[in-house]
Design a protein around this motif. Structure first.
Motif, PDB file in Angstrom:
ATOM      1  N   MET A  65     -43.363  -5.208  14.529  1.00 50.93           N
ATOM      2  CA  MET A  65     -43.957  -4.707  13.295  1.00 50.93           C
ATOM      3  C   MET A  65     -45.469  -4.763  13.461  1.00 50.93           C
ATOM      4  N   THR A  73     -47.649  -5.881   6.754  1.00 53.78           N
ATOM      5  CA  THR A  73     -46.940  -5.899   5.474  1.00 53.78           C
ATOM      6  C   THR A  73     -45.442  -6.056   5.695  1.00 53.78           C
ATOM      7  N   SER A  74     -44.748  -6.410   4.627  1.00 53.06           N
ATOM      8  CA  SER A  74     -43.297  -6.499   4.726  1.00 53.06           C
ATOM      9  C   SER A  74     -42.698  -5.141   4.365  1.00 53.06           C
ATOM     10  N   GLN A 115     -40.503  -2.140   2.698  1.00 54.91           N
ATOM     11  CA  GLN A 115     -40.064  -1.856   1.332  1.00 54.91           C
ATOM     12  C   GLN A 115     -39.105  -0.676   1.349  1.00 54.91           C
ATOM     13  N   ILE A 138     -32.629  -3.195   2.604  1.00 50.65           N
ATOM     14  CA  ILE A 138     -33.160  -4.354   3.331  1.00 50.65           C
ATOM     15  C   ILE A 138     -32.171  -5.506   3.139  1.00 50.65           C
ATOM     16  N   GLU A 190     -34.550 -10.533   5.914  1.00 53.73           N
ATOM     17  CA  GLU A 190     -35.956 -10.377   6.298  1.00 53.73           C
ATOM     18  C   GLU A 190     -36.136  -9.867   7.726  1.00 53.73           C
ATOM     19  N   LYS A 191     -35.065  -9.832   8.524  1.00 53.58           N
ATOM     20  CA  LYS A 191     -35.183  -9.419   9.921  1.00 53.58           C
ATOM     21  C   LYS A 191     -34.735  -7.977  10.171  1.00 53.58           C
ATOM     22  N   ILE A 236     -36.693  -5.081  12.344  1.00 53.85           N
ATOM     23  CA  ILE A 236     -38.016  -4.599  11.916  1.00 53.85           C
ATOM     24  C   ILE A 236     -39.058  -4.723  13.020  1.00 53.85           C
TER      25      ILE A 236
END
Length: 98
Positions: free
Chosen positions: A1, A5-6, A8, A30, A33-34, A54
């Motif tokens: 990544m 940012t995460s 969305q 999503i 978190e991975k 990600i």
């Protein structure tokens, strides 16, 4: 990544690893978190999204409000809307590089 940012839902991403490297797609779910589920409405349909780590995606700053609204309202998004979001992103990316 690459961007800090995460991810969305509705965000446009570029695949950086795997068979589809270089291809844009839209995050449609999503699960943790991975990983995220991506689809482009063309090769990858909404009903058969690709589960991607990600770390293998390049997040862009573009978030398709059409896709987000459709997922919030009905929990689904049409493949046509996914194709439209990807096409708009590709078009704007081409305009920015010229």
């Amino acid at each position: 990544m690459k961007t800090g940012t995460s991810p969305q839902v509705g965000q446009i991403v570029k695949v950086s690893k795997g068979k589809g490297a270089g291809q844009p797609a839209v995050i449609i779910a999503i699960p943790d978190e991975k990983f995220v589920y991506i689809a482009d409405g063309n090769k990858r349909k909404f009903d058969q999204p690709k589960k991607k780590n990600i770390l293998h995606l390049e997040l862009t700053a573009v978030i398709s409000s059409e896709v987000v609204n459709s997922l919030q309202e009905s929990g689904r998004v049409t493949n046509g809307k996914l194709r439209h979001a990807v096409a708009k992103f590709v078009e704007s990316a081409e305009n920015n590089t010229v």
